[in-house]
Scaffold this motif. Structure first.
Motif, PDB file in Angstrom:
ATOM      1  N   ASP A 540       0.869  -1.186   0.000  1.00  0.00           N
ATOM      2  CA  ASP A 540       0.000   0.000   0.000  1.00  0.00           C
ATOM      3  C   ASP A 540       0.904   1.234   0.000  1.00  0.00           C
ATOM      4  N   PRO A 541       1.510   1.527  -1.159  1.00  0.00           N
ATOM      5  CA  PRO A 541       2.507   2.611  -1.175  1.00  0.00           C
ATOM      6  C   PRO A 541       1.852   3.973  -0.986  1.00  0.00           C
ATOM      7  N   PRO A 542       2.611   4.932  -0.413  1.00  0.00           N
ATOM      8  CA  PRO A 542       2.055   6.283  -0.258  1.00  0.00           C
ATOM      9  C   PRO A 542       1.897   6.948  -1.624  1.00  0.00           C
ATOM     10  N   GLN A 543       0.831   7.749  -1.756  1.00  0.00           N
ATOM     11  CA  GLN A 543       0.687   8.499  -3.009  1.00  0.00           C
ATOM     12  C   GLN A 543       1.674   9.660  -2.977  1.00  0.00           C
ATOM     13  N   ILE A 544       2.369   9.824  -4.084  1.00  0.00           N
ATOM     14  CA  ILE A 544       3.431  10.845  -4.143  1.00  0.00           C
ATOM     15  C   ILE A 544       2.936  12.251  -3.741  1.00  0.00           C
ATOM     16  N   PRO A 545       1.764  12.736  -4.266  1.00  0.00           N
ATOM     17  CA  PRO A 545       1.347  14.100  -3.875  1.00  0.00           C
ATOM     18  C   PRO A 545       1.216  14.265  -2.352  1.00  0.00           C
ATOM     19  N   PHE A 546       0.743  13.200  -1.664  1.00  0.00           N
ATOM     20  CA  PHE A 546       0.563  13.279  -0.208  1.00  0.00           C
ATOM     21  C   PHE A 546       1.901  13.493   0.508  1.00  0.00           C
ATOM     22  N   LEU A 547       2.976  12.944  -0.080  1.00  0.00           N
ATOM     23  CA  LEU A 547       4.277  13.042   0.585  1.00  0.00           C
ATOM     24  C   LEU A 547       4.753  14.487   0.642  1.00  0.00           C
ATOM     25  N   PHE A 548       4.191  15.337  -0.250  1.00  0.00           N
ATOM     26  CA  PHE A 548       4.605  16.738  -0.242  1.00  0.00           C
ATOM     27  C   PHE A 548       3.609  17.627   0.497  1.00  0.00           C
ATOM     28  N   SER A 549       2.586  16.975   1.073  1.00  0.00           N
ATOM     29  CA  SER A 549       1.614  17.771   1.831  1.00  0.00           C
ATOM     30  C   SER A 549       2.053  17.814   3.286  1.00  0.00           C
ATOM     31  N   GLY A 550       1.310  18.518   4.113  1.00  0.00           N
ATOM     32  CA  GLY A 550       1.655  18.620   5.529  1.00  0.00           C
ATOM     33  C   GLY A 550       1.445  17.297   6.245  1.00  0.00           C
ATOM     34  N   ASN A 551       0.746  16.377   5.577  1.00  0.00           N
ATOM     35  CA  ASN A 551       0.343  15.120   6.199  1.00  0.00           C
ATOM     36  C   ASN A 551       1.312  13.980   5.887  1.00  0.00           C
ATOM     37  N   TRP A 552       2.542  14.318   5.454  1.00  0.00           N
ATOM     38  CA  TRP A 552       3.420  13.274   4.907  1.00  0.00           C
ATOM     39  C   TRP A 552       3.852  12.245   5.947  1.00  0.00           C
ATOM     40  N   ARG A 553       3.937  12.639   7.237  1.00  0.00           N
ATOM     41  CA  ARG A 553       4.400  11.670   8.246  1.00  0.00           C
ATOM     42  C   ARG A 553       3.408  10.507   8.389  1.00  0.00           C
ATOM     43  N   SER A 554       2.120  10.830   8.289  1.00  0.00           N
ATOM     44  CA  SER A 554       1.141   9.753   8.469  1.00  0.00           C
ATOM     45  C   SER A 554       1.168   8.793   7.276  1.00  0.00           C
ATOM     46  N   GLN A 555       1.586   9.303   6.100  1.00  0.00           N
ATOM     47  CA  GLN A 555       1.696   8.443   4.920  1.00  0.00           C
ATOM     48  C   GLN A 555       2.849   7.448   5.076  1.00  0.00           C
ATOM     49  N   LEU A 556       3.849   7.845   5.851  1.00  0.00           N
ATOM     50  CA  LEU A 556       5.009   6.974   6.057  1.00  0.00           C
ATOM     51  C   LEU A 556       5.029   6.493   7.496  1.00  0.00           C
ATOM     52  N   GLY A 557       3.842   6.156   8.028  1.00  0.00           N
ATOM     53  CA  GLY A 557       3.786   5.721   9.419  1.00  0.00           C
ATOM     54  C   GLY A 557       2.857   4.543   9.594  1.00  0.00           C
ATOM     55  N   LEU A 558       2.950   3.926  10.781  1.00  0.00           N
ATOM     56  CA  LEU A 558       2.070   2.809  11.133  1.00  0.00           C
ATOM     57  C   LEU A 558       1.284   3.237  12.365  1.00  0.00           C
ATOM     58  N   TYR A 559      -0.053   3.104  12.305  1.00  0.00           N
ATOM     59  CA  TYR A 559      -0.899   3.548  13.419  1.00  0.00           C
ATOM     60  C   TYR A 559      -1.244   2.399  14.355  1.00  0.00           C
ATOM     61  N   ILE A 560      -1.219   2.682  15.651  1.00  0.00           N
ATOM     62  CA  ILE A 560      -1.804   1.769  16.638  1.00  0.00           C
ATOM     63  C   ILE A 560      -3.033   2.496  17.168  1.00  0.00           C
ATOM     64  N   LEU A 561      -4.214   2.016  16.803  1.00  0.00           N
ATOM     65  CA  LEU A 561      -5.461   2.696  17.181  1.00  0.00           C
ATOM     66  C   LEU A 561      -6.154   1.874  18.260  1.00  0.00           C
ATOM     67  N   GLN A 562      -6.586   2.542  19.331  1.00  0.00           N
ATOM     68  CA  GLN A 562      -7.308   1.814  20.373  1.00  0.00           C
ATOM     69  C   GLN A 562      -8.800   2.111  20.244  1.00  0.00           C
ATOM     70  N   LEU A 563      -9.595   1.065  20.156  1.00  0.00           N
ATOM     71  CA  LEU A 563     -11.039   1.228  20.000  1.00  0.00           C
ATOM     72  C   LEU A 563     -11.631   1.869  21.245  1.00  0.00           C
ATOM     73  N   ASP A 564     -12.525   2.819  21.000  1.00  0.00           N
ATOM     74  CA  ASP A 564     -13.191   3.493  22.125  1.00  0.00           C
ATOM     75  C   ASP A 564     -14.454   2.727  22.440  1.00  0.00           C
ATOM     76  N   ARG A 565     -14.604   2.307  23.713  1.00  0.00           N
ATOM     77  CA  ARG A 565     -15.787   1.487  24.006  1.00  0.00           C
ATOM     78  C   ARG A 565     -16.913   2.313  24.599  1.00  0.00           C
ATOM     79  N   ASP A 566     -16.693   3.610  24.843  1.00  0.00           N
ATOM     80  CA  ASP A 566     -17.763   4.422  25.452  1.00  0.00           C
ATOM     81  C   ASP A 566     -18.538   5.132  24.354  1.00  0.00           C
ATOM     82  N   GLN A 567     -18.856   4.388  23.260  1.00  0.00           N
ATOM     83  CA  GLN A 567     -19.568   5.108  22.193  1.00  0.00           C
ATOM     84  C   GLN A 567     -21.027   4.719  22.185  1.00  0.00           C
TER      85      GLN A 567
END
Length: 567
Positions: A540-567
């Motif tokens: 799942d390669p990063p899209q090149i335009p995204f790498l030049f946006s302010g959001n580039w770190r998230s394109q080259l990162g791995l997320y650990i997301l914790q599910l919220d159970r109080d929803q």
């Protein structure tokens, strides 16, 4: 005088440079190196041994199941097995309270492989004069290659294959002090190494073929009596058979008792029981491996590649310009031989012209291209299959200083290769496992056992052993969703979100930044997130335009997301 002094200066500089690169190899292994090259670096040695020796929850790959044993257990036992036994003993002797943690589980087997990797350096040092190359310059080329820094410090069977190939090359190349060729007398060792290599990876025969032919040629050429020649060959065969028997017995005992607990209890039983057990079912792992891999349908399951992939893509990916130079020299040599053949045929001068000592070491080129050609016969072609070829290639590139004028290109290529494979490639997964291990073993979570569910999506297979969970701890569940489609992923996440039966339940989703958007469509919320940088997923390669946006770190990162159970 000046020229000699210059030569001594370069020699000293090369020695210093090699020492620096050797320190980098060891230091980067200890750091540890975050890149994750291929699931096999875990699942064909450390993962299996962590389950057997340290009693951790692991994922046993199909090759190690007693129904289909395709890999010998001898090498995993001798490498990862030994290091895990050492850290387990240190912990039992109270030398350190938590010797077994995700860091030592990752680094201890790798460190052993890194120490072994210096067999390669020793081989280059021994072989360079034999093939008319400068030993220290050749060592710098070897130690500076990203293949040595990244692949030879990992727990691959290919790494062991490369080291055994190097030892074989040293054994068959020997010179007398006056520079003339000496007949190698090490037939027992050659027999042992060839068989051990075959049990480690049956493809080793492709690598061993040229050294063995070269050795046979030397033996036949230097011995006057046929009796001595036969004697040498018999010795080789005898030791090869003896080695094979050792491997077969070890594998049979391991796979029929399945697991080391029974393996040790068998040791205590009588020899007759063992022999009785062996008679039931003798296991020869390389034959199972071959019968599986010679079926094109099976190979296709692992990915089917064009036959020219090794020549055109993998060789360049691993060795860059060196591979291209070797191909160029190979074509030049072929042209010359064909030219000579035609000349001989047209003038009937006899074949003495063919035996001219060519200044392009043709033998070294054969040591490189013969295994490459054999490996190209299989449709499943991964770059790591070629890593043993670094030795003949380095020697060839440094004989007549071929590679010297490409110095800058070689440096840039290897720096980029080391960054891509040593840092970026799936580089968030191991730090993520380290993070989760600390979280699940934190004091507050060990006082109140919580239930953890870890969902991995769009990553390589996570090695469970690095989470350091004992087999008896059932409150941690690992689900590998691999490259699941959006619907399957959302469905699983929702099921988990609504399944908070017990009070203290935590669900974590691990997913690359490039596919994070999928999750926002699932309609579940997350309470906290950790971004691990850098992580590059080729699937799942990063899209090149995204790498030049302010959001580039998230394109080259791995997320650990914790599910919220109080929803």
């Amino acid at each position: 005088g000046n020229r000699c002094r210059g030569g001594a200066g370069t020699g000293m500089r090369a020695k210093g440079l090699w020492a620096l690169l050797a320190a980098l190899r060891a230091g980067w292994c200890l750091l540890p190196q975050a890149g994750y090259l291929h699931p096999d670096e875990f699942f064909q040695s450390p993962e299996v041994m962590a389950g057997d020796i340290l009693n951790l929850q692991v994922y046993y790959p199909w090759e190690f199941l007693s129904s289909s044993p395709c890999r010998t257990v001898v090498f995993p036992l001798m490498t990862s097995g030994v290091t895990y036994w050492v850290i387990k003993s240190l912990q039992q002797l109270d030398i350190c309270s938590s010797c077994v943690n995700s860091y030592t589980l990752l680094v201890s087997p790798r460190l052993l492989f890194t120490i072994f990797s210096f067999i390669l350096d020793y081989s280059v040092y021994r072989l360079a004069p034999f093939w008319e190359a400068d030993p220290w310059k050749a060592l710098v080329l070897l130690a500076g290659s990203y293949v040595t820094l990244v692949f030879y410090t990992r727990t691959f069977t290919n790494t062991l294959e490369g080291l055994l190939f190097a030892l074989l090359m040293v054994l068959v190349s020997s010179r007398k002090s006056d520079g003339s060729l000496a007949a190698p007398t090490s037939s027992p060792l050659i027999g042992i190494i060839t068989t051990a290599g075959f049990f480690n990876r049956p493809t080793f025969l492709a690598f061993a073929l040229m050294p063995l032919l070269y050795w046979a040629g030397l033996i036949v050429g230097s011995q006057k009596s046929i009796k001595t020649v036969i004697n040498h060959f018999l010795k080789l065969v005898l030791y090869a058979c003896f080695t094979a028997i050792v491997f077969v017995i070890a594998d049979t005992v391991y796979f029929t008792s399945m697991g080391l607990d029974n393996f040790y209890s068998i040791k205590k039983s009588s020899l007759f029981d063992v022999i009785g057990q062996l008679n039931e079912k003798i296991i020869v792992t390389p034959f199972n491996f071959l019968s599986y891999n010679l079926n094109p349908h099976n190979l296709a399951l692992h990915g089917s590649h064009p036959r020219v992939t090794h020549f055109t893509i993998n060789g360049i990916m691993l060795f860059g310009i060196l591979h291209i130079l070797a191909i160029g020299a190979g074509f030049k040599m072929l042209k010359k031989y064909i030219h000579q053949l035609l000349q001989v045929r047209s003038s009937y001068r006899g074949s003495s012209g063919l035996l001219v000592h060519s200044e392009d070491n043709p033998t070294l080129l054969l040591f490189y291209f013969v295994p490459l050609a054999f490996l190209s016969l299989f449709c499943h072609q991964e770059p790591r299959f070629l890593i043993p070829l670094i030795l003949p290639l380095v020697l060839f590139s440094m004989s007549q200083n071929r590679a010297v004028k490409w110095k800058q290109v070689i440096i840039v290529f290897n720096v980029l290769g080391a960054l891509l494979f040593g840092c970026l490639h799936q580089g968030g997964l191991i730090p993520c496992l380290f993070h989760l291990e600390q979280l699940m073993h934190s004091p507050e979570s060990s006082n109140h056992p919580r239930h953890y569910t870890l969902l991995f999506a769009h990553t390589y297979m996570p090695p469970r052993s690095l989470l350091n969970i004992k087999k008896r701890e059932t409150h941690i569940e690992v689900i590998d969703m691999a490259g699941s489609e959006e619907e399957t992923l959302c469905r699983t996440v929702k099921e988990r979100a609504n399944d908070f039966t017990c009070n203290d339940s935590h669900v974590f989703l691990i997913i690359p930044g490039t596919v994070r958007a999928i999750i926002t469509k699932c309609g579940v919320s997350f309470k906290n997130e950790t971004l691990i940088f850098p992580h590059l997923s080729m699937e799942d390669p990063p899209q090149i335009p995204f790498l030049f946006s302010g959001n580039w770190r998230s394109q080259l990162g791995l997320y650990i997301l914790q599910l919220d159970r109080d929803q």
